[in-house]
Design a protein around this motif. Structure first.
Motif, PDB file in Angstrom:
ATOM      1  N   PHE A  60       0.828  -1.208   0.000  1.00 20.95           N
ATOM      2  CA  PHE A  60       0.000   0.000   0.000  1.00 20.95           C
ATOM      3  C   PHE A  60       0.860   1.255   0.000  1.00 20.95           C
ATOM      4  N   ALA A  61       0.331   2.309  -0.641  1.00 19.44           N
ATOM      5  CA  ALA A  61       1.092   3.563  -0.736  1.00 19.44           C
ATOM      6  C   ALA A  61       0.223   4.796  -0.541  1.00 19.44           C
ATOM      7  N   GLY A  62      -1.080   4.637  -0.251  1.00 17.27           N
ATOM      8  CA  GLY A  62      -1.909   5.789   0.081  1.00 17.27           C
ATOM      9  C   GLY A  62      -2.526   6.511  -1.087  1.00 17.27           C
ATOM     10  N   GLN A  63      -2.835   5.811  -2.169  1.00 20.10           N
ATOM     11  CA  GLN A  63      -3.455   6.431  -3.347  1.00 20.10           C
ATOM     12  C   GLN A  63      -4.896   5.929  -3.510  1.00 20.10           C
ATOM     13  N   PHE A  64      -5.793   6.851  -3.851  1.00 22.58           N
ATOM     14  CA  PHE A  64      -7.214   6.522  -3.922  1.00 22.58           C
ATOM     15  C   PHE A  64      -7.861   7.193  -5.138  1.00 22.58           C
ATOM     16  N   ASN A  65      -8.959   6.607  -5.615  1.00 25.86           N
ATOM     17  CA  ASN A  65      -9.711   7.141  -6.760  1.00 25.86           C
ATOM     18  C   ASN A  65      -8.802   7.402  -7.959  1.00 25.86           C
ATOM     19  N   VAL A  66      -7.912   6.472  -8.219  1.00 27.65           N
ATOM     20  CA  VAL A  66      -6.892   6.692  -9.249  1.00 27.65           C
ATOM     21  C   VAL A  66      -7.522   6.778 -10.634  1.00 27.65           C
ATOM     22  N   HIS A  67      -6.785   7.398 -11.553  1.00 29.81           N
ATOM     23  CA  HIS A  67      -7.178   7.564 -12.951  1.00 29.81           C
ATOM     24  C   HIS A  67      -8.378   8.491 -13.102  1.00 29.81           C
ATOM     25  N   SER A  68      -8.545   9.437 -12.185  1.00 37.08           N
ATOM     26  CA  SER A  68      -9.705  10.328 -12.276  1.00 37.08           C
ATOM     27  C   SER A  68      -9.379  11.673 -11.643  1.00 37.08           C
ATOM     28  N   GLU A  69     -10.267  12.651 -11.873  1.00 38.10           N
ATOM     29  CA  GLU A  69     -10.119  13.957 -11.251  1.00 38.10           C
ATOM     30  C   GLU A  69     -10.372  13.898  -9.743  1.00 38.10           C
ATOM     31  N   TYR A  70     -10.977  12.790  -9.292  1.00 36.25           N
ATOM     32  CA  TYR A  70     -11.252  12.610  -7.868  1.00 36.25           C
ATOM     33  C   TYR A  70     -10.095  11.934  -7.126  1.00 36.25           C
ATOM     34  N   GLU A  71      -8.996  11.727  -7.821  1.00 34.13           N
ATOM     35  CA  GLU A  71      -7.846  11.060  -7.215  1.00 34.13           C
ATOM     36  C   GLU A  71      -7.322  11.866  -6.027  1.00 34.13           C
ATOM     37  N   TYR A  72      -6.934  11.151  -4.974  1.00 28.77           N
ATOM     38  CA  TYR A  72      -6.321  11.833  -3.838  1.00 28.77           C
ATOM     39  C   TYR A  72      -5.288  10.935  -3.175  1.00 28.77           C
ATOM     40  N   ALA A  73      -4.427  11.560  -2.383  1.00 27.71           N
ATOM     41  CA  ALA A  73      -3.417  10.844  -1.600  1.00 27.71           C
ATOM     42  C   ALA A  73      -3.648  11.131  -0.128  1.00 27.71           C
ATOM     43  N   ASP A  74      -3.408  10.121   0.692  1.00 28.21           N
ATOM     44  CA  ASP A  74      -3.515  10.257   2.140  1.00 28.21           C
ATOM     45  C   ASP A  74      -2.106  10.201   2.720  1.00 28.21           C
ATOM     46  N   VAL A  75      -1.620  11.331   3.213  1.00 26.60           N
ATOM     47  CA  VAL A  75      -0.234  11.418   3.687  1.00 26.60           C
ATOM     48  C   VAL A  75      -0.008  10.500   4.884  1.00 26.60           C
ATOM     49  N   ASP A  76      -1.015  10.329   5.723  1.00 29.99           N
ATOM     50  CA  ASP A  76      -0.845   9.466   6.888  1.00 29.99           C
ATOM     51  C   ASP A  76      -0.731   8.001   6.484  1.00 29.99           C
ATOM     52  N   VAL A  77      -1.417   7.610   5.417  1.00 28.21           N
ATOM     53  CA  VAL A  77      -1.251   6.252   4.899  1.00 28.21           C
ATOM     54  C   VAL A  77       0.129   6.106   4.266  1.00 28.21           C
ATOM     55  N   MET A  78       0.589   7.134   3.598  1.00 32.62           N
ATOM     56  CA  MET A  78       1.949   7.119   3.052  1.00 32.62           C
ATOM     57  C   MET A  78       2.977   6.944   4.166  1.00 32.62           C
ATOM     58  N   GLU A  79       2.746   7.630   5.278  1.00 31.81           N
ATOM     59  CA  GLU A  79       3.671   7.506   6.408  1.00 31.81           C
ATOM     60  C   GLU A  79       3.657   6.086   6.976  1.00 31.81           C
ATOM     61  N   ALA A  80       2.476   5.477   7.035  1.00 25.51           N
ATOM     62  CA  ALA A  80       2.396   4.081   7.483  1.00 25.51           C
ATOM     63  C   ALA A  80       3.116   3.160   6.512  1.00 25.51           C
ATOM     64  N   SER A  81       3.047   3.485   5.226  1.00 27.44           N
ATOM     65  CA  SER A  81       3.775   2.711   4.213  1.00 27.44           C
ATOM     66  C   SER A  81       5.279   2.838   4.420  1.00 27.44           C
ATOM     67  N   LEU A  82       5.733   4.052   4.714  1.00 25.66           N
ATOM     68  CA  LEU A  82       7.162   4.273   4.977  1.00 25.66           C
ATOM     69  C   LEU A  82       7.631   3.435   6.163  1.00 25.66           C
ATOM     70  N   ARG A  83       6.858   3.435   7.253  1.00 26.53           N
ATOM     71  CA  ARG A  83       7.236   2.638   8.420  1.00 26.53           C
ATOM     72  C   ARG A  83       7.267   1.148   8.080  1.00 26.53           C
ATOM     73  N   THR A  84       6.310   0.708   7.265  1.00 27.06           N
ATOM     74  CA  THR A  84       6.279  -0.703   6.852  1.00 27.06           C
ATOM     75  C   THR A  84       7.539  -1.064   6.076  1.00 27.06           C
ATOM     76  N   VAL A  85       7.938  -0.184   5.171  1.00 24.54           N
ATOM     77  CA  VAL A  85       9.129  -0.441   4.357  1.00 24.54           C
ATOM     78  C   VAL A  85      10.380  -0.482   5.230  1.00 24.54           C
ATOM     79  N   LEU A  86      10.505   0.451   6.141  1.00 25.09           N
ATOM     80  CA  LEU A  86      11.686   0.473   7.014  1.00 25.09           C
ATOM     81  C   LEU A  86      11.721  -0.756   7.919  1.00 25.09           C
ATOM     82  N   ARG A  87      10.564  -1.154   8.437  1.00 27.93           N
ATOM     83  CA  ARG A  87      10.510  -2.386   9.242  1.00 27.93           C
ATOM     84  C   ARG A  87      10.865  -3.599   8.380  1.00 27.93           C
TER      85      ARG A  87
END
Length: 451
Positions: free
Chosen positions: A412-439
């Protein structure tokens, strides 16, 4: 069963005799991890990256298919070098690769992290203006009032879990580029973190940023052998805990119908007239409607006609078949074949008929060792994240790479509603992804090298 028991059992499955030691030497304690600083870096990187127009194109055989991807790749090369990566290079296909050498004497496997630089074909990625909606407290998020672009519970149900998070959107008229610049931002922040915190021990790591994932052309040029990784992960997923270890099996089909339309239509009766356009139309109609994309979900596969083109007496029908299992794939191939043979039998005056099937990619689950998935699950659990194994109703670069010899599930990397104008990113999910990668890097550091 409590989470600690679960973690211990999973560690045993993963052959982790040193898991307890890893917990004692927690990477966050060793490096004094600062969540707020991590979120700041992720936000700054991501909002910079989305301003690069890297929309892919299917109108050329060139890789990268657009100049914007090349420009972005050159920027990433500079940033990797700035943050201590070694052997950083961009090849003739715009694929960026780099090494992060091991900083301990332990003989650990070489693990890679990958993300793609291009954005989707469906919506423009030019002149993206990111908006950061900090500390989301529920309700609607207005992207663009005049265009009536609003994120709400109906089109973005994931927002119900995002209270207190920082949400990034575009400003209307473009997609955002979260797919997959969230993944690039997470990986680059990881690279900087390891550079800034040499006390965190790790094995040899590889980084790759690829072009043209949206068309499938980029990964086809990837040289797995020279890359030199034993295992890999793409960061191209959505919500917290998502771990994609399955994809569709994929085939393409081409049905060709040759008739005789060069007879004057007024004289067609009792002549050699044979309508190839009608044959193609009948073939399309005979394909089962209950196996179309809009009538299937979950683990149920589908058949879709992509195009019907006619030139004179020849009509060509192209389509795709998607299924998770080999058995279902064969059933759907039989459905296509049955429809084709029915049309062929109805049109004895036809001059020629052909039906061919081509493999496109396979379900990655067939090529993933248990360890590469189990360690990702354990990394999430150790970060108090519940892993959610998911099956992608599509393909990923990882599915192709897995069958090219590099086992590559998706995180997971925190991306939602992809391929559309409604696309958004969740920075807190990105941060959880970063912690997962480092672990995950810490856990792989304790493994034996691949045989």
């Amino acid at each position: 069963m409590n989470k600690y028991v679960k973690t211990a059992l999973l560690a045993a499955v993963c052959f982790l005799p040193l898991a307890a030691a890893a917990q004692e030497m927690d990477w966050k304690s060793v490096t004094r991890y600062n969540k707020a600083e991590a979120k700041k870096q992720l936000t700054e990187r991501f909002t910079k990256y989305v301003t690069f127009d890297t929309q892919s194109s299917d109108q050329t055989d060139k890789v990268p298919s657009t100049e914007g991807q090349t420009k972005f790749a050159k920027t990433l090369v500079k940033e990797l070098k700035k943050n201590g990566a070694k052997n950083v290079k961009m090849d003739k296909n715009g694929i960026v690769t780099a090494d992060i050498p091991a900083n301990s004497d332990r003989n650990a496997p070489t693990v890679a992290f990958l993300a793609h630089m291009d954005t989707a074909l469906e919506v423009s990625g030019k002149d993206v203006i990111p908006q950061v909606h900090a500390n989301y407290q529920g309700g609607d998020i207005v992207i663009n009032a005049p265009r009536k672009l609003v994120l709400n519970a109906a089109n973005s149900p994931q927002l119900a879990r995002a209270r207190g998070h920082d949400i990034v959107t575009a400003s209307g008229g473009t997609l955002l580029g979260a797919d997959d610049k969230t993944g690039i931002a997470v990986i680059m922040t990881m690279v900087q973190y390891l550079y800034d915190h040499p006390q965190m021990q790790h094995g040899p790591l590889k980084i790759a940023f690829t072009p043209d994932e949206e068309t499938g052309a980029g990964v086809a040029r990837f040289d797995v052998a020279s890359f030199g990784a034993d295992y890999a992960y793409t960061l191209d997923g959505m919500d917290t805990g998502a771990l994609t270890n399955e994809t569709f099996n994929a085939k393409a089909f081409t049905a060709v119908f040759e008739g005789m339309r060069s007879v004057h239509p007024g004289e067609a009766m009792n002549s050699a007239f044979s309508d190839n356009v009608l044959m193609a139309s009948d073939f399309h109609t005979l394909l089962p409607r209950h196996r179309r994309p809009e009538t299937t979900s979950g683990r149920r596969g589908f058949i879709l006609v992509d195009s019907i083109t006619t030139q004179g007496d020849k009509t060509e029908v192209k389509g795709i078949i998607r299924a998770f299992t080999d058995e279902e794939m064969q059933d759907l191939v039989n459905e296509v074949t049955r429809a084709f043979n029915t049309v062929k039998g109805m049109n004895y005056k036809g001059k020629g008929f052909s039906l061919t099937f081509t493999d496109q990619y396979k379900n990655m689950k067939q090529a993933l060792p248990e360890q590469v998935v189990s360690l990702a699950q354990l990394a999430m659990q150790n970060e108090d994240i519940t892993p959610v194994l998911t099956a992608a109703r599509g393909g990923t670069d990882g599915s192709a790479l897995s069958f090219m010899g590099l086992p590559t599930p998706d995180l997971f990397a925190g991306q939602f509603n992809v391929h559309s104008e409604y696309e958004y990113a969740d920075v807190d999910v990105m941060e959880a992804s970063l912690r997962t990668v480092l672990r995950l890097i810490s856990l792989w550091h304790m493994q034996q090298p691949a045989q």
